[in-house]
Design an enzyme around this catalytic site. Sequence first.
Site, PDB file in Angstrom:
ATOM      1  N   HIS A   1       0.863  -1.182   0.000  1.00  0.00           N
ATOM      2  CA  HIS A   1       0.000   0.000   0.000  1.00  0.00           C
ATOM      3  C   HIS A   1       0.897   1.229   0.000  1.00  0.00           C
ATOM      4  CE1 HIS A   1      -3.622   2.405   0.772  1.00  0.00           C
ATOM      5  NE2 HIS A   1      -2.824   3.148   1.520  1.00  0.00           N
ATOM      6  N   CYS A   2       0.753   2.049  -1.036  1.00  0.00           N
ATOM      7  CA  CYS A   2       1.586   3.234  -1.185  1.00  0.00           C
ATOM      8  C   CYS A   2       0.788   4.462  -0.768  1.00  0.00           C
ATOM      9  CB  CYS A   2       2.053   3.371  -2.632  1.00  0.00           C
ATOM     10  SG  CYS A   2       3.136   4.780  -2.916  1.00  0.00           S
ATOM     11  N   PRO A   3       1.150   5.129   0.319  1.00  0.00           N
ATOM     12  CA  PRO A   3       0.389   6.321   0.733  1.00  0.00           C
ATOM     13  C   PRO A   3       0.565   7.495  -0.205  1.00  0.00           C
ATOM     14  CG  PRO A   3       2.311   6.027   2.132  1.00  0.00           C
ATOM     15  CD  PRO A   3       2.243   4.820   1.252  1.00  0.00           C
TER      16      PRO A   3
ATOM     17  N   GLY B   1      -2.034   7.042  -2.565  1.00  0.00           N
ATOM     18  CA  GLY B   1      -3.301   6.860  -1.880  1.00  0.00           C
ATOM     19  C   GLY B   1      -4.032   5.613  -2.291  1.00  0.00           C
ATOM     20  N   ASN B   2      -3.299   4.576  -2.689  1.00  0.00           N
ATOM     21  CA  ASN B   2      -3.929   3.369  -3.200  1.00  0.00           C
ATOM     22  C   ASN B   2      -2.975   2.196  -3.023  1.00  0.00           C
ATOM     23  OD1 ASN B   2      -5.802   1.719  -4.410  1.00  0.00           O
ATOM     24  ND2 ASN B   2      -5.486   2.493  -6.483  1.00  0.00           N
TER      25      ASN B   2
END
Length: 343
Positions: free
Chosen positions: A180-182, A185-186
């Site tokens: 999960h890559c902040p 945002g996805n």
Amino acid sequence: MASSSSPEEEQYVTEVTDNYETTCWGCGLHILLPSCASVFKCGWCGAITNEKKPKREDKCVRWRLLRDRCFLSIVVTFMLFVIFGGVWALYPIILSFNLLCGVFHSMIIAILSIATISFFSLSAFRCAGTPPNILWGSYPTVGKGDLENYTFCRYCSKPKSPRAHHCRSCGKCILDMDHHCPFIGNCVGAANHRNFIFFLISAVSSTIYVSIMAAYASSYIWPPLKYSFGRLNGASQKYLAWRVLSELVVTFLGSVLLLSSRGLVLVYLFISSVSLQIGLIVLLWQQLSYIYQGKTYLSNLSSAADNEEEKKDCQNLVRFFGFHYPATRFLPTINVTQKRHVK
């Protein structure tokens, strides 16, 4: 009879009487299990059930979504600043030399900007890939082996395939989840993993271009450096190199204060692009190495714990990027026919 029975027989009778009947969540068949079996696999549909695992509720999903939206806004703002700020600072200098040179660099900036923003949008706003919705809970609907090694997600209350992982930030199961890559945002999963790799490639190319052009343009507008090495006459050889280095640094920092607003933007673009491209190159190399090994980031962590070895092959990269045929397929072929001798 009870008094004459052996202890082994009494234990055997106790185990049989403690059997209980449960229902498979996948196909709905009734299964008779011993009391000690909390985890079982259905012999018909192949679903795995864990009786002692309660339903879970994640109350921090909204805060994680807010965090991702903040990171996403910062990244979008930075990208727009680099594009428009770079055009504002670079083009008066580039156009002053040659009109053709300005048109050429305009095409490069347009291509890199469109590619970076497009792949970023596909990675950030496209679903990362959810498992298919399978009808479950009824024997006629679920066929034999339809839910092989499927588990029941206690967060989503849905079937979860062996290739899926529940993301607590997105609040749903993601197929072939990498991480999960902040910053986008996805999640990075089966549906947007390729777009994420293309985004990293375009972002690395863009930052390299920005750093080169910012350094090139700064060399023309930088004020002349005035050195004063007269104070170094009495310095000993031991501290001479340190004195020279400190004098160069002080002179350089003093000249920064004389720069115009365009020059300050160019300095910021150079420093930010160089520092950003280092992190992006490391991330891109890590992603490509996992793809070469046929893994994702999460599967690499699990396989490291299980000591499982995957097949490392360049075909993993070929399949990932969608090239289903070898390069020799598109090369011209020469058919050599053998002559037949007729007697």
